[in-house]
Design an enzyme around this catalytic site. Sequence first.
Site, PDB file in Angstrom:
ATOM      1  N   MET A   7      -0.457 -12.638  -2.441  1.00 51.95           N
ATOM      2  CA  MET A   7       0.993 -12.839  -2.393  1.00 51.95           C
ATOM      3  C   MET A   7       1.345 -13.877  -3.454  1.00 51.95           C
ATOM      4  O   MET A   7       1.089 -15.063  -3.278  1.00 51.95           O
ATOM      5  CB  MET A   7       1.418 -13.306  -1.000  1.00 51.95           C
ATOM      6  CG  MET A   7       0.973 -12.387   0.122  1.00 51.95           C
ATOM      7  SD  MET A   7       1.748 -10.781   0.066  1.00 51.95           S
ATOM      8  CE  MET A   7       3.393 -11.186   0.541  1.00 51.95           C
ATOM      9  N   ASP A   8       1.907 -13.415  -4.557  1.00 52.41           N
ATOM     10  CA  ASP A   8       2.224 -14.315  -5.653  1.00 52.41           C
ATOM     11  C   ASP A   8       3.524 -13.870  -6.304  1.00 52.41           C
ATOM     12  O   ASP A   8       3.775 -12.675  -6.451  1.00 52.41           O
ATOM     13  CB  ASP A   8       1.088 -14.293  -6.684  1.00 52.41           C
ATOM     14  CG  ASP A   8       1.270 -15.331  -7.775  1.00 52.41           C
ATOM     15  OD1 ASP A   8       1.766 -16.426  -7.467  1.00 52.41           O
ATOM     16  OD2 ASP A   8       0.929 -15.042  -8.923  1.00 52.41           O
ATOM     17  N   GLY A   9       4.340 -14.834  -6.667  1.00 52.18           N
ATOM     18  CA  GLY A   9       5.541 -14.533  -7.421  1.00 52.18           C
ATOM     19  C   GLY A   9       6.820 -14.466  -6.618  1.00 52.18           C
ATOM     20  O   GLY A   9       7.886 -14.238  -7.182  1.00 52.18           O
TER      21      GLY A   9
END
Length: 105
Positions: free
Chosen positions: A41-43
């Site tokens: 989970m990134d951004g």
Amino acid sequence: MHKDTGGITSNLLGGLSNCLRRCIFGILSMGPMPHHIAFIMDGNRRFAKKSNLAEGIGHKAGFPSLISMLRYCYELGVKYVTVYAFSIDNFKRKPNEVQSLMELM
């Protein structure tokens, strides 16, 4: 007299979406299914800033997407899923942001 077609359109799109989903699942299930899938989970925070959204909205928007992906993995028979959603560096963020992330999980 104006008819409300929002419900009809929504039902039609929902039915089309379900049909497409079943078709895609059928195709995917024909090949070898991975035993393990990992999600990073990134951004979400960058997305919110770029979209001029309030702090935390990006994370709240990302969570239902993760839930959908986990449901798909379950339906496809993926045995193991890893979700990397919070690094030790994230504790350096504002306390209220850390708290809201913890509450999402």
